[in-house]
Design a protein around this motif. Structure first.
Motif, PDB file in Angstrom:
ATOM      1  N   ALA A 189     -99.978 -35.223 -14.437  1.00 28.45           N
ATOM      2  CA  ALA A 189    -101.244 -34.799 -15.040  1.00 28.45           C
ATOM      3  C   ALA A 189    -101.746 -35.805 -16.067  1.00 28.45           C
ATOM      4  CB  ALA A 189    -101.073 -33.427 -15.687  1.00 28.45           C
ATOM      5  N   LEU A 190    -100.827 -36.516 -16.705  1.00 33.68           N
ATOM      6  CA  LEU A 190    -101.219 -37.532 -17.682  1.00 33.68           C
ATOM      7  C   LEU A 190    -101.674 -38.831 -17.029  1.00 33.68           C
ATOM      8  CD1 LEU A 190     -98.338 -37.016 -20.292  1.00 33.68           C
ATOM      9  CD2 LEU A 190    -100.736 -36.363 -20.554  1.00 33.68           C
ATOM     10  N   HIS A 191    -101.397 -38.963 -15.713  1.00 29.69           N
ATOM     11  CA  HIS A 191    -101.742 -40.193 -14.988  1.00 29.69           C
ATOM     12  C   HIS A 191    -102.416 -39.839 -13.662  1.00 29.69           C
ATOM     13  CE1 HIS A 191     -99.224 -42.626 -17.754  1.00 29.69           C
ATOM     14  NE2 HIS A 191     -98.490 -41.527 -17.786  1.00 29.69           N
ATOM     15  N   PRO A 192    -103.566 -39.188 -13.711  1.00 27.90           N
ATOM     16  CA  PRO A 192    -104.211 -38.737 -12.473  1.00 27.90           C
ATOM     17  C   PRO A 192    -104.672 -39.871 -11.568  1.00 27.90           C
ATOM     18  CG  PRO A 192    -105.681 -38.474 -14.354  1.00 27.90           C
ATOM     19  CD  PRO A 192    -104.346 -38.840 -14.907  1.00 27.90           C
ATOM     20  N   ASP A 193    -104.827 -41.072 -12.128  1.00 27.41           N
ATOM     21  CA  ASP A 193    -105.292 -42.213 -11.346  1.00 27.41           C
ATOM     22  C   ASP A 193    -104.145 -43.061 -10.793  1.00 27.41           C
ATOM     23  OD1 ASP A 193    -104.507 -42.955 -13.870  1.00 27.41           O
ATOM     24  OD2 ASP A 193    -106.111 -44.422 -14.174  1.00 27.41           O
ATOM     25  N   LYS A 243    -100.890 -48.952 -16.140  1.00 30.04           N
ATOM     26  CA  LYS A 243    -102.227 -48.883 -16.713  1.00 30.04           C
ATOM     27  C   LYS A 243    -102.195 -48.364 -18.149  1.00 30.04           C
ATOM     28  CE  LYS A 243    -104.358 -48.088 -12.202  1.00 30.04           C
ATOM     29  NZ  LYS A 243    -105.204 -47.186 -11.371  1.00 30.04           N
ATOM     30  N   ARG A 244    -101.164 -47.600 -18.472  1.00 31.78           N
ATOM     31  CA  ARG A 244    -101.006 -47.043 -19.813  1.00 31.78           C
ATOM     32  C   ARG A 244     -99.538 -46.687 -19.998  1.00 31.78           C
ATOM     33  NH1 ARG A 244    -103.435 -43.267 -16.661  1.00 31.78           N
ATOM     34  NH2 ARG A 244    -105.475 -44.050 -17.259  1.00 31.78           N
ATOM     35  N   PRO A 245     -99.099 -46.351 -21.210  1.00 27.47           N
ATOM     36  CA  PRO A 245     -97.698 -45.975 -21.422  1.00 27.47           C
ATOM     37  C   PRO A 245     -97.287 -44.808 -20.537  1.00 27.47           C
ATOM     38  CG  PRO A 245     -98.803 -46.339 -23.518  1.00 27.47           C
ATOM     39  CD  PRO A 245     -99.870 -46.393 -22.475  1.00 27.47           C
ATOM     40  N   VAL A 246     -96.055 -44.861 -20.026  1.00 29.00           N
ATOM     41  CA  VAL A 246     -95.558 -43.794 -19.157  1.00 29.00           C
ATOM     42  C   VAL A 246     -94.436 -42.993 -19.812  1.00 29.00           C
ATOM     43  CG1 VAL A 246     -96.234 -44.996 -17.053  1.00 29.00           C
ATOM     44  CG2 VAL A 246     -93.930 -45.353 -17.989  1.00 29.00           C
ATOM     45  N   MET A 247     -94.080 -43.345 -21.047  1.00 28.50           N
ATOM     46  CA  MET A 247     -93.078 -42.596 -21.799  1.00 28.50           C
ATOM     47  C   MET A 247     -93.582 -42.380 -23.216  1.00 28.50           C
ATOM     48  SD  MET A 247     -89.471 -44.329 -20.592  1.00 28.50           S
ATOM     49  CE  MET A 247     -88.488 -43.010 -21.328  1.00 28.50           C
ATOM     50  N   THR A 248     -92.948 -41.450 -23.925  1.00 24.36           N
ATOM     51  CA  THR A 248     -93.338 -41.138 -25.291  1.00 24.36           C
ATOM     52  C   THR A 248     -92.108 -40.865 -26.137  1.00 24.36           C
ATOM     53  OG1 THR A 248     -94.592 -39.583 -26.673  1.00 24.36           O
ATOM     54  CG2 THR A 248     -93.594 -38.700 -24.681  1.00 24.36           C
ATOM     55  N   ALA A 249     -92.270 -40.963 -27.456  1.00 18.14           N
ATOM     56  CA  ALA A 249     -91.209 -40.615 -28.406  1.00 18.14           C
ATOM     57  C   ALA A 249     -91.552 -39.340 -29.161  1.00 18.14           C
ATOM     58  CB  ALA A 249     -90.976 -41.764 -29.375  1.00 18.14           C
ATOM     59  N   GLU A 250     -92.429 -38.512 -28.622  1.00 18.81           N
ATOM     60  CA  GLU A 250     -92.804 -37.241 -29.242  1.00 18.81           C
ATOM     61  C   GLU A 250     -91.779 -36.174 -28.866  1.00 18.81           C
ATOM     62  OE1 GLU A 250     -95.416 -34.412 -31.249  1.00 18.81           O
ATOM     63  OE2 GLU A 250     -95.424 -36.607 -31.209  1.00 18.81           O
ATOM     64  N   PRO A 251     -91.001 -35.668 -29.815  1.00 22.94           N
ATOM     65  CA  PRO A 251     -89.960 -34.689 -29.459  1.00 22.94           C
ATOM     66  C   PRO A 251     -90.535 -33.287 -29.265  1.00 22.94           C
ATOM     67  CG  PRO A 251     -89.953 -35.033 -31.818  1.00 22.94           C
ATOM     68  CD  PRO A 251     -90.991 -35.978 -31.257  1.00 22.94           C
ATOM     69  N   SER A 252     -89.845 -32.504 -28.459  1.00 27.13           N
ATOM     70  CA  SER A 252     -90.090 -31.069 -28.441  1.00 27.13           C
ATOM     71  C   SER A 252     -89.178 -30.447 -29.488  1.00 27.13           C
ATOM     72  CB  SER A 252     -89.814 -30.480 -27.058  1.00 27.13           C
ATOM     73  OG  SER A 252     -88.478 -30.726 -26.664  1.00 27.13           O
ATOM     74  N   VAL A 253     -89.696 -29.489 -30.250  1.00 31.82           N
ATOM     75  CA  VAL A 253     -88.962 -28.909 -31.373  1.00 31.82           C
ATOM     76  C   VAL A 253     -89.009 -27.384 -31.280  1.00 31.82           C
ATOM     77  CG1 VAL A 253     -88.693 -28.826 -33.879  1.00 31.82           C
ATOM     78  CG2 VAL A 253     -89.674 -30.862 -32.810  1.00 31.82           C
TER      79      VAL A 253
END
Length: 298
Positions: A189-193, A243-253
């Protein structure tokens, strides 16, 4: 707040025997403010990429499991930086909170990114090093669990209504692994293209055919275009059409107020959960008749 109550990681494990058993390490039970804890490691190879730590004081306990991949640099870095940042921001903001935890993860990520920038000319492979991170904090009878990647925290909880066993397993973290259909859909969903953002290869689902986890500290070549397009890094690895970042460092808490029915906690990397279900792990710990918080890393 973060007074040390353990020996350093490199010497806190007791080796058991020789041969294959020399890669099985453990600590004896040690006290923390609301019970006991122990640590165990089943080391997969001679170059240990994982790190783990427990800090305990009269009022709080902090647990970290850092499952490295691509090399040990990221997990070692997190082992040194994440909890000090947590202490710093908690002191500044009057205690633990989701915002404090996310700021600690973000600061750790940014400092590691700076290290990668400095190291890239001599060690280009460091741009592909990363670590899953599982953090637990218990303070004032409140449990915080923050997670990047597929390490997992599971709570053993008493349930007198169960006939077969009076304990149930409650998962407290989210596995950020595209083997899970919900996580695959999130990434897609974050990379529909990008119709090939997640592909099935070598028997598992992988982001861009490379990595299974969608969140981590490090892996900067999958987060920053300036790294995966850098000629120095491309001498080390093939170019990746991102095309854009495919990973993140945002944790689930998650936040949970502990109750009398909550018996123990298990924190472990995916090496344990690939072998045992949540329920099986909880049943094993429950066989020991004592209130104990268990910290495992494998």
């Amino acid at each position: 707040m973060l007074r040390l109550c353990y020996t350093p990681f490199d010497c806190c494990f007791r080796r058991r025997g020789g041969g294959a058993d020399s890669l099985l390490w453990h600590t004896d039970l040690k006290p923390h403010f609301s019970g006991d804890f122990s640590i165990a490691v089943a080391q997969a190879n001679n170059n240990l990429e994982d790190q783990s730590q427990v800090f305990t004081s009269p009022s709080a306990t902090y647990i970290g499991v850092y499952d490295g991949h691509g090399g040990p640099e990221a997990s070692r870095f997190v082992n040194k930086r994440l909890l000090p940042y947590l202490h710093k921001f908690a002191s500044e903001q009057g205690g633990l909170s989701v915002d404090v935890i996310k700021k600690a993860f973000s600061a750790t990520e940014e400092e590691f990114l700076h290290l990668v920038k400095l190291s890239l000319p001599v060690s280009p492979q460091i741009a592909s090093v990363g670590s899953c991170c599982l953090l637990g904090a218990i303070s004032k009878n409140v449990l915080y669990v923050a997670n990047l990647g597929d390490s997992r925290a599971v709570l053993g909880r008493r349930d007198a209504d169960r006939k077969n066993s009076p304990v149930v397993a409650l998962r407290l973290s989210t596995d950020h692994n595209v083997a899970d259909e919900e996580v695959r859909r999130e990434v897609e969903a974050l990379h529909p293209d990008d119709s090939h953002i997640v592909v099935y290869t070598r028997g598992v689902w992988r982001i861009k055919g490379i990595i299974q986890v969608s969140r981590s500290i490090g892996d900067v070549y999958l987060k920053r275009p300036d790294f995966y397009r850098d000629p120095i890094f491309q001498q080390f690895a093939n170019p990746i059409p991102l095309k854009r970042p495919v990973m993140t460092a945002e944790p689930s808490v998650i936040i949970r107020e502990l109750e009398t029915e909550d018996l123990f906690l298990i924190f472990a990397s995916d090496g344990l959960w690939e072998q045992l279900s949540d329920e099986e792990a909880v049943e094993i710990v429950f066989k020991y008749p004592r209130a104990v918080s268990v910290f495992c890393n494998s």
